[in-house]
Scaffold this motif. Sequence first.
Motif, PDB file in Angstrom:
ATOM      1  N   TRP A  20       0.837  -1.209   0.000  1.00 54.57           N
ATOM      2  CA  TRP A  20       0.000   0.000   0.000  1.00 54.57           C
ATOM      3  C   TRP A  20       0.873   1.260   0.000  1.00 54.57           C
ATOM      4  CZ3 TRP A  20      -5.352   0.518  -0.126  1.00 54.57           C
ATOM      5  CH2 TRP A  20      -5.871   1.764   0.197  1.00 54.57           C
ATOM      6  N   PHE A  71      -6.902  -0.827  -3.271  1.00 55.02           N
ATOM      7  CA  PHE A  71      -6.518   0.552  -3.578  1.00 55.02           C
ATOM      8  C   PHE A  71      -7.254   1.047  -4.817  1.00 55.02           C
ATOM      9  CE2 PHE A  71      -3.956   3.573  -5.960  1.00 55.02           C
ATOM     10  CZ  PHE A  71      -3.675   4.535  -5.009  1.00 55.02           C
ATOM     11  N   TRP A  75      -9.880   4.199  -4.941  1.00 56.54           N
ATOM     12  CA  TRP A  75      -9.602   5.390  -5.748  1.00 56.54           C
ATOM     13  C   TRP A  75     -10.765   5.691  -6.683  1.00 56.54           C
ATOM     14  CZ3 TRP A  75      -9.179   7.650 -10.405  1.00 56.54           C
ATOM     15  CH2 TRP A  75      -8.393   8.803 -10.518  1.00 56.54           C
ATOM     16  N   PRO A  92      -7.362   7.773  -1.602  1.00 55.44           N
ATOM     17  CA  PRO A  92      -6.509   7.080  -0.613  1.00 55.44           C
ATOM     18  C   PRO A  92      -5.069   7.596  -0.663  1.00 55.44           C
ATOM     19  CG  PRO A  92      -6.981   5.639  -2.487  1.00 55.44           C
ATOM     20  CD  PRO A  92      -7.826   6.857  -2.660  1.00 55.44           C
TER      21      PRO A  92
END
Length: 280
Positions: A20, A71, A75, A92
């Motif tokens: 991440w 992720f 987004w 994020p």
Amino acid sequence: MTSGQRRRCFGLLRSAGDVWACVLEINGWRRRRHDAPLVGYQALCRELSGSGPGTFGELDSAGARSVLRRFSDAWFAAAKARQDGDLSARFPRRRRALMPVRWYHGTFTLDGRRVRVPTAQGASPLWIRLAREVPYPVEQVRSVTLLCEGGRLFLDITAEVPVAVYPPGEGPDPARVAGVDLGIIHPYAVASRDGEGLLVSGRAIRAEHRMHLADTKTRRRAVAYRAPKPGQKGHGGGGNTAAGPGWWRAGTSAGSGRPNTKPPAPWCRGRWSSGSVCSG
């Protein structure tokens, strides 16, 4: 669960946090160069394949791809919300020390109360013993997710449950109607036309939550009293923290959501290269 298994499970969660952080770092570099963000799932998977095996400890490619999927979904969900007029939606950009890892059907092994989660190539197998039996047949389990809540490890299991089918003449009566009210003090309240009802009280849940909150506040006050003050020995001033050799925790600090503006370190060469940045 043994101490070694617990250590390896937390290692997988920290490695997922490294994935991440790498995605956030790459997009930070691209944003400063005024390039298009790298948010597509397939594009992120191509970057992951170029990082090479063993970059993220014992985390395998399937677990790393689950973090990339998380992720990408976050987004695009924020982008859609902002496009619809919700300016409070945020992309994020905050790093996390521990990220949940998900494995889909075919990548893990379920044997009674034992689950074997995949690890990186060359690592020893990791078997996790569950606290209770899985209430679903093995063929219905679709995914397992390793996560940490309140300092405890959990394995969330998702299964495909078939829709209930009743024999002819034994199904619910469509003429009978009941109303269900979901509340806070009383979580469930059900009432029917014939005067019967059901009320589930939630006062015990609220009392337990308040006791836990009071205990947490007491422990925080005790820790804050013993913590060193600014200027004293042992007071942390923030900054970057590294989890050890071979782990990338660039710019990770408690409560910090700002992107790291420092140039890439020399040991970053060969990991997640993007254009001319961090290339070997």
